[in-house]
Write a protein that holds these residues in place. Structure first.
Motif, short mmCIF file in Angstrom:
data_model
loop_
_atom_site.label_atom_id
_atom_site.label_comp_id
_atom_site.label_asym_id
_atom_site.label_seq_id
_atom_site.Cartn_x
_atom_site.Cartn_y
_atom_site.Cartn_z
N GLY A 201 -21.06 -27.52 4.84
CA GLY A 201 -20.35 -28.61 5.48
C GLY A 201 -21.20 -29.71 6.08
O GLY A 201 -20.65 -30.69 6.61
N ALA A 202 -22.53 -29.58 6.06
CA ALA A 202 -23.36 -30.71 6.46
C ALA A 202 -22.99 -31.90 5.58
O ALA A 202 -22.88 -31.76 4.36
CB ALA A 202 -24.84 -30.37 6.33
N ASP A 203 -22.80 -33.07 6.19
CA ASP A 203 -22.26 -34.19 5.39
C ASP A 203 -23.11 -35.45 5.41
O ASP A 203 -22.65 -36.51 4.97
CB ASP A 203 -20.83 -34.51 5.82
CG ASP A 203 -20.70 -34.90 7.27
OD1 ASP A 203 -21.73 -35.03 7.97
OD2 ASP A 203 -19.54 -35.08 7.74
N PRO A 231 -22.80 -35.70 1.03
CA PRO A 231 -21.76 -36.72 0.88
C PRO A 231 -22.24 -38.13 1.24
O PRO A 231 -21.85 -39.10 0.61
CB PRO A 231 -20.67 -36.24 1.84
CG PRO A 231 -20.85 -34.75 1.89
CD PRO A 231 -22.34 -34.56 1.84
N TYR A 232 -23.07 -38.21 2.28
CA TYR A 232 -23.62 -39.50 2.70
C TYR A 232 -25.11 -39.36 2.94
O TYR A 232 -25.59 -38.34 3.44
CB TYR A 232 -22.94 -40.01 3.98
CG TYR A 232 -21.48 -40.31 3.77
CD1 TYR A 232 -21.07 -41.51 3.19
CD2 TYR A 232 -20.51 -39.39 4.14
CE1 TYR A 232 -19.72 -41.78 2.98
CE2 TYR A 232 -19.16 -39.65 3.94
CZ TYR A 232 -18.77 -40.84 3.36
OH TYR A 232 -17.44 -41.10 3.14
N VAL A 259 -24.34 -44.17 0.12
CA VAL A 259 -25.52 -44.62 0.86
C VAL A 259 -25.10 -45.31 2.16
O VAL A 259 -24.19 -46.15 2.17
CB VAL A 259 -26.37 -45.58 0.01
CG1 VAL A 259 -27.58 -46.07 0.81
CG2 VAL A 259 -26.83 -44.89 -1.28
N VAL A 260 -25.76 -44.92 3.25
CA VAL A 260 -25.49 -45.49 4.57
C VAL A 260 -26.76 -46.17 5.07
O VAL A 260 -27.78 -45.51 5.32
CB VAL A 260 -25.05 -44.41 5.56
CG1 VAL A 260 -24.94 -44.97 6.98
CG2 VAL A 260 -23.72 -43.79 5.13
#
Length: 368
Positions: A201-203, A231-232, A259-260
């Protein structure tokens, strides 16, 4: 209020048109000129969302001597961020003594402001080997008692914790179970361990390529695990932490939706070269590079408007908006911001043709 005759960048298309605002929200976005404030020649983008920033303009989230001073610093930081188009941010800690970290959590809990969307703990549950500029004296083992205390003191505003998963995958699971976003970073995790963390669940990945086990073709480590499963993925687009060609490669490889863009900025952001601090660590800034006395990169002097401009030049306006507004808001579950769409907060940044900030609106009110 209407802003009209402006180039509007939405998550779906770019066009010249009008943004109608009512009661602090975007009511309509449509093509064509209308009555209203004529902004010919300008570009409208959503307010920037910085989910990883330590300070700006001489103020640092974790360099303070009292809670009162801290609160004043944080409010001043909020005021300065706006000048660079940031309408939402996560103040980010570094590794600190337990009681100092508790005071930081408590102070965030005392501020009721949706611009300050919560708290990001970048440490203390990280790898000594990849601490970067963080003070290894205060790195400690995962401790759910400390986390629960932080949640309580911050009045449930703890949003993100950066974790080295090799210190305990059960810790990752426990944080996810509390609804906290786990970002994998400052880590020596191998590929298998990092992959398990994401599957638990690390996102998010904290500033990929920096402060982590390097990629090797026989030991791909956390970098390939992030590319495959996170996810990000945060990246610092100052072209100091990561070469611009690698930034371009990352966006092309994983897609603009993951990408953030972050600044990882310290108090020196927006200021000249000189001597500064990051938490309790002394920093020297020379030619825009923030370094410890050992020569390690120590955050950045990047501002979000520059991050946006750098990304736009590499990938285009649309992708830059995704990476500096839409994606970071979505990654935190902030569904009321991050895009120029009906129903969203009227957080709007107007840029000139050189992508410099001209005006900033927060909930439809001009503030910068």
């Amino acid at each position: 209020m209407k802003i009209t005759n402006v180039k509007i960048v939405t998550p779906y298309k770019e066009f010249t048109g009008t943004i109608e605002v009512e009661s602090g929200k975007i009511k309509r976005v449509y093509e064509g000129k209308d009555r209203g404030e004529d902004m010919e020649g300008l570009i409208a983008v959503p307010g920037f969302v910085d989910v990883h920033t330590h300070g700006i303009g001489g103020y640092d989230f974790t360099s303070w001597r009292s809670v009162d001073e801290f609160l004043g610093n944080l409010l001043k930081m909020r005021e300065i961020y706006v000048k660079y188009g940031v309408t939402t941010f996560l103040p980010t800690t570094v590794t600190l003594p337990k009681e100092d970290l508790a005071e930081a959590c408590k102070a965030v809990g005392e501020i009721e402001d949706p611009s300050i969307a919560g708290l990001h703990l970048e440490g203390p549950f990280i790898s000594e080997k990849h601490a970067g500029a963080q003070d290894v004296r205060y790195i400690r083992s995962p401790d759910m008692t400390e986390v629960r205390r932080c949640v309580e003191l911050s009045k449930n505003k703890l949003r993100t914790v950066t974790v080295a998963p090799e210190k305990g995958l059960e810790f990752v699971s426990a944080l996810v179970g509390m609804g906290i976003h786990v970002s994998i970073g400052h880590t020596d995790a191998d590929y298998e361990t990092a992959t398990k963390a994401f599957l638990l669940g690390a996102d998010r990945t904290t500033h990929i390529f920096n402060a982590m086990r390097p990629f090797h073709h026989r030991d791909p480590g956390v970098i390939l695990a992030s590319i495959n499963y996170s996810p990000y993925i945060e990246i610092i687009p100052d072209f100091i932490h990561v070469d611009k060609e690698l930034v371009k490669f990352l966006v092309k490889s994983v897609g603009r939706e993951r990408v953030v863009g972050v600044t990882d900025s310290i108090m020196a952001a927006g200021l000249s070269d000189g001597e500064y601090t990051l938490g309790k660590v002394e920093i020297t800034v020379k030619e825009g590079r923030a370094l410890t006395k050992e020569g390690k990169l120590a955050g950045s002097t990047l501002t979000m408007d520059k991050a946006f401009a750098n990304l736009a030049k590499l990938t285009g306006l649309y992708d830059a908006v995704m990476m500096t507004s839409y994606n970071p808001a979505k990654a935190l579950g902030l569904t009321d911001r991050g895009a120029l769409l009906p129903g969203k907060n009227a957080d709007i940044v107007l840029l000139d043709d050189k992508l410099r900030v001209v005006k900033v609106y927060k909930n439809g009110e001009e503030i910068g």
